[in-house]
Design an enzyme around this catalytic site. Structure first.
Site, PDB file in Angstrom:
ATOM      1  N   GLU A  85       0.842  -1.194   0.000  1.00 11.70           N
ATOM      2  CA  GLU A  85       0.000   0.000   0.000  1.00 11.70           C
ATOM      3  C   GLU A  85       0.876   1.242   0.000  1.00 11.70           C
ATOM      4  O   GLU A  85       1.457   1.618   1.031  1.00 11.70           O
ATOM      5  CB  GLU A  85      -0.933   0.039   1.218  1.00 11.70           C
ATOM      6  CG  GLU A  85      -1.844   1.257   1.121  1.00 11.70           C
ATOM      7  CD  GLU A  85      -2.801   1.450   2.281  1.00 11.70           C
ATOM      8  OE1 GLU A  85      -2.829   0.609   3.183  1.00 11.70           O
ATOM      9  OE2 GLU A  85      -3.516   2.475   2.262  1.00 11.70           O
ATOM     10  N   LYS A 214      -7.895 -14.887  16.229  1.00 12.29           N
ATOM     11  CA  LYS A 214      -8.046 -14.561  14.800  1.00 12.29           C
ATOM     12  C   LYS A 214      -9.480 -14.176  14.431  1.00 12.29           C
ATOM     13  O   LYS A 214      -9.916 -14.383  13.294  1.00 12.29           O
ATOM     14  CB  LYS A 214      -7.566 -15.723  13.918  1.00 12.29           C
ATOM     15  CG  LYS A 214      -6.106 -16.083  14.173  1.00 12.29           C
ATOM     16  CD  LYS A 214      -5.617 -17.255  13.374  1.00 12.29           C
ATOM     17  CE  LYS A 214      -4.160 -17.537  13.709  1.00 12.29           C
ATOM     18  NZ  LYS A 214      -3.636 -18.735  13.084  1.00 12.29           N
ATOM     19  N   ASP A 288       2.024 -14.255  12.976  1.00  7.08           N
ATOM     20  CA  ASP A 288       0.893 -14.870  12.300  1.00  7.08           C
ATOM     21  C   ASP A 288      -0.070 -13.745  11.907  1.00  7.08           C
ATOM     22  O   ASP A 288      -0.718 -13.135  12.769  1.00  7.08           O
ATOM     23  CB  ASP A 288       0.207 -15.877  13.234  1.00  7.08           C
ATOM     24  CG  ASP A 288      -0.841 -16.693  12.481  1.00  7.08           C
ATOM     25  OD1 ASP A 288      -1.444 -16.154  11.531  1.00  7.08           O
ATOM     26  OD2 ASP A 288      -1.057 -17.852  12.850  1.00  7.08           O
ATOM     27  N   HIS A 379      -2.398   9.992  -1.141  1.00  5.57           N
ATOM     28  CA  HIS A 379      -2.480   8.722  -1.864  1.00  5.57           C
ATOM     29  C   HIS A 379      -2.229   8.919  -3.352  1.00  5.57           C
ATOM     30  O   HIS A 379      -1.658   8.044  -4.002  1.00  5.57           O
ATOM     31  CB  HIS A 379      -3.834   8.042  -1.601  1.00  5.57           C
ATOM     32  CG  HIS A 379      -3.836   7.279  -0.306  1.00  5.57           C
ATOM     33  ND1 HIS A 379      -3.935   7.905   0.907  1.00  5.57           N
ATOM     34  CD2 HIS A 379      -3.679   5.955  -0.045  1.00  5.57           C
ATOM     35  CE1 HIS A 379      -3.879   6.990   1.873  1.00  5.57           C
ATOM     36  NE2 HIS A 379      -3.714   5.808   1.321  1.00  5.57           N
TER      37      HIS A 379
HETATM   38  P1  NAP Z   1       5.483 -22.803  18.368  1.00  3.32           P
HETATM   39  O1  NAP Z   1       6.471 -22.488  17.316  1.00  3.32           O
HETATM   40  O2  NAP Z   1       4.554 -23.917  18.117  1.00  3.32           O
HETATM   41  O3  NAP Z   1       6.179 -23.135  19.792  1.00  3.32           O
HETATM   42  C1  NAP Z   1       7.019 -22.260  20.432  1.00  3.32           C
HETATM   43  C2  NAP Z   1       7.736 -23.023  21.526  1.00  3.32           C
HETATM   44  O4  NAP Z   1       9.006 -22.441  21.744  1.00  3.32           O
HETATM   45  C3  NAP Z   1       7.078 -22.890  22.877  1.00  3.32           C
HETATM   46  O5  NAP Z   1       6.001 -23.758  23.009  1.00  3.32           O
HETATM   47  C4  NAP Z   1       8.220 -23.227  23.837  1.00  3.32           C
HETATM   48  O6  NAP Z   1       8.320 -24.628  24.041  1.00  3.32           O
HETATM   49  C5  NAP Z   1       9.453 -22.841  23.026  1.00  3.32           C
HETATM   50  N1  NAP Z   1      10.173 -21.677  23.606  1.00  3.32           N
HETATM   51  C6  NAP Z   1      11.522 -21.542  23.613  1.00  3.32           C
HETATM   52  N2  NAP Z   1      11.874 -20.382  24.167  1.00  3.32           N
HETATM   53  C7  NAP Z   1      10.740 -19.756  24.547  1.00  3.32           C
HETATM   54  C8  NAP Z   1      10.462 -18.510  25.169  1.00  3.32           C
HETATM   55  N3  NAP Z   1      11.435 -17.666  25.523  1.00  3.32           N
HETATM   56  N4  NAP Z   1       9.182 -18.184  25.396  1.00  3.32           N
HETATM   57  C9  NAP Z   1       8.185 -19.009  25.053  1.00  3.32           C
HETATM   58  N5  NAP Z   1       8.385 -20.206  24.468  1.00  3.32           N
HETATM   59  C10 NAP Z   1       9.650 -20.589  24.200  1.00  3.32           C
HETATM   60  O7  NAP Z   1       4.737 -21.441  18.649  1.00  3.32           O
HETATM   61  P2  NAP Z   1       3.453 -21.085  19.506  1.00  3.32           P
HETATM   62  O8  NAP Z   1       3.696 -19.689  19.919  1.00  3.32           O
HETATM   63  O9  NAP Z   1       3.085 -22.079  20.536  1.00  3.32           O
HETATM   64  O10 NAP Z   1       2.295 -21.122  18.465  1.00  3.32           O
HETATM   65  C11 NAP Z   1       2.230 -20.120  17.498  1.00  3.32           C
HETATM   66  C12 NAP Z   1       1.887 -20.756  16.217  1.00  3.32           C
HETATM   67  O11 NAP Z   1       0.670 -21.485  16.429  1.00  3.32           O
HETATM   68  C13 NAP Z   1       1.605 -19.767  15.149  1.00  3.32           C
HETATM   69  O12 NAP Z   1       2.420 -20.079  14.038  1.00  3.32           O
HETATM   70  C14 NAP Z   1       0.155 -19.985  14.802  1.00  3.32           C
HETATM   71  O13 NAP Z   1      -0.082 -19.933  13.440  1.00  3.32           O
HETATM   72  C15 NAP Z   1      -0.128 -21.347  15.300  1.00  3.32           C
HETATM   73  N6  NAP Z   1      -1.522 -21.486  15.743  1.00  3.32           N
HETATM   74  C16 NAP Z   1      -1.911 -22.629  16.307  1.00  3.32           C
HETATM   75  C17 NAP Z   1      -3.220 -22.760  16.719  1.00  3.32           C
HETATM   76  C18 NAP Z   1      -3.672 -24.007  17.370  1.00  3.32           C
HETATM   77  O14 NAP Z   1      -4.827 -24.060  17.719  1.00  3.32           O
HETATM   78  N7  NAP Z   1      -2.814 -24.998  17.573  1.00  3.32           N
HETATM   79  C19 NAP Z   1      -4.147 -21.773  16.527  1.00  3.32           C
HETATM   80  C20 NAP Z   1      -3.736 -20.613  15.969  1.00  3.32           C
HETATM   81  C21 NAP Z   1      -2.414 -20.478  15.580  1.00  3.32           C
HETATM   82  P3  NAP Z   1       7.689 -25.326  25.348  1.00  3.32           P
HETATM   83  O15 NAP Z   1       6.200 -25.080  25.262  1.00  3.32           O
HETATM   84  O16 NAP Z   1       8.035 -26.739  25.158  1.00  3.32           O
HETATM   85  O17 NAP Z   1       8.286 -24.685  26.550  1.00  3.32           O
END
Ligand code: NAP
Length: 392
Positions: A85, A214, A288, A379
């Site tokens: 944009e 979302k 995301d 714009h």
């Molecule tokens: P993730 O990439 O699945 O997991 C991140 C992991 O990093 C954490 O669970 C943690 O492991 C680890 N970690 C290492 N250092 C950390 C720190 N300093 N702080 C926090 N965690 C740390 O990401 P997520 O944030 O859990 O999930 C985000 C993703 O989920 C997005 O890409 C989104 O699109 C997707 N998503 C999923 C759902 C669903 O329903 N499943 C819904 C919407 C979006 P530990 O937990 O083992 O400590």
């Protein structure tokens, strides 16, 4: 319709990605030259994408300097914004320069949590009420089970709401530097299985619809889905006139008069264009992007101070940002987070403060463009991209 070839589980190797892309070119006739020109290691994208054929490129600009006076950053940053944009980066930069010349945007974080809200189903309202009354006493056991699945997530509390013969339970977590949905859905699923195993309930769905991940909803205004962040600044009258081409009174008048339109459309919150800055920042930084739907619910406020200056603030009750997990570690996303000193562990609160200050800048510039009737001109100057006339 032919299915995209799976190329076995090794479909992330660059040569196999190229093979899939060539197949797609053969199917569609599109050369996919730009899609196929990238520096990312596709193996690093496991967990982020399936059936990869390359990279979608979005132009990346930078705006600043932006002075942020938060509790996790006190200084100037340049903010990466990925967008198509025209006028957006220039507009945010105008707001940022105005804020910086005015001394900076003060930012405070009030809440830092994310939630999953499963529903439990019962035969009648009495059974549902019984569960709603008994569950809170099991908080410590539920917490212990949930936290076996994550070393970073912490269950803060359980909030219980009965609706008819269903009970919606909000599991509220601290998720560290991660957005946390994968983390806390797993933890909540384990906790719900434990609840059923204890005979407290027999049936549940992990998602009730209440958590507003979302999706925009009224419940987001109270916070609880992500970080609640507030940013504000006093803009001296002379700087408002010089940089924004609008007086504090003109900006306040615009704010006051456009309340009616927002009420008429039953808007959730009241802001000019939070979604613009959020989307551009989220694309740049590997967030995301679908979380713009909940993050963009919030309030902008323009007031005239007793000294005749402008006080502008933004309130973001449900901001989802992360510096760990999701797409935050990939190539350009990681570099953009690094530019702001936010990459990796310990960066999420700083990113939240920068995001709020960025949105404040965007609201100032957008509001000023409307108040001064310069919006169309801006714009026309920066934001038009009419296709070339085709010769017959
Ligand atoms: P993730 O990439 O699945 O997991 C991140 C992991 O990093 C954490 O669970 C943690 O492991 C680890 N970690 C290492 N250092 C950390 C720190 N300093 N702080 C926090 N965690 C740390 O990401 P997520 O944030 O859990 O999930 C985000 C993703 O989920 C997005 O890409 C989104 O699109 C997707 N998503 C999923 C759902 C669903 O329903 N499943 C819904 C919407 C979006 P530990 O937990 O083992 O400590």
């Amino acid at each position: 319709m032919k299915l995209v070839p799976r190329l076995a589980e090794q479909g992330y190797r660059n040569d196999l990605v190229a093979e899939r892309r060539a197949w797609m070119t053969a199917q569609t006739g599109s050369p996919l030259q730009h899609v196929g020109t990238f520096s990312l290691d596709m193996e690093a994208c496991r967990g982020n994408i399936e059936n990869p054929i390359g990279v979608a490129q979005i132009p990346l600009g930078v705006a600043g300097p932006l002075r942020v006076l938060g509790e996790h950053i006190e200084g100037d940053v340049y903010v990466p914004l990925a967008t198509t944009e025209g006028a957006l980066v220039r507009s945010y930069e105008r707001g940022m320069v105005t804020l910086t010349r005015s001394g900076g945007a003060t930012v405070r974080l009030e809440r830092d949590e994310n939630r999953v809200c499963p529903l439990f189903m019962f035969d009648d309202v009495a059974a549902a009420a019984d569960f709603a009354r008994r569950l809170p006493a099991h908080l410590e056991e539920v917490r212990a089970v949930a936290q076996t699945t994550t070393s970073h997530g912490r269950l803060l509390r359980l909030d219980v709401q009965q609706v008819g013969r269903e009970v919606i339970v909000t599991f509220a977590y601290f998720t560290g530097d991660a957005q946390g949905m994968n983390m806390i859905v797993k933890a909540t699923e384990a906790a719900c299985q434990w609840i059923v195993g204890q005979g407290l309930a027999t049936r549940f769905y992990t998602f009730s619809g209440y958590n507003s991940e979302k999706r925009a909803s009224g419940s987001l205004m109270a916070g609880g889905k992500g970080k609640k962040v507030v940013a504000g600044a006093t803009i001296p009258r002379r700087l408002a006139k010089a940089y924004l081409h609008a007086t504090p009174e003109a900006l306040h008048h615009l704010w006051q008069r456009t309340v009616i339109g927002h009420l008429q459309t039953a808007a959730l919150g009241y802001n000019g264009h939070f979604a613009n800055g959020l989307t551009a920042l989220f694309i740049a930084c590997g967030q995301d992007v679908a979380n713009v739907a909940n993050s963009a619910v919030g309030i902008t406020h323009f007031e005239v101070t007793t000294g005749g200056d402008l006080y502008a603030s933004v309130t973001l009750p449900s901001l989802s940002v992360a510096t760990v997990g999701g797409g935050t570690g990939l190539g350009s996303s990681h570099e953009c987070l690094q530019m702001m000193g936010c990459a990796g562990t310990g960066g999420a609160l700083r990113l939240a403060e920068i995001t709020a200050a960025t949105l404040l800048a965007g609201e100032l510039s957008f509001g000023a463009a409307l108040a001064s009737h310069e919006f169309v001109e801006a714009h026309e100057t920066y934001g038009r991209n009419r296709p070339a006339e085709e010769t017959p």
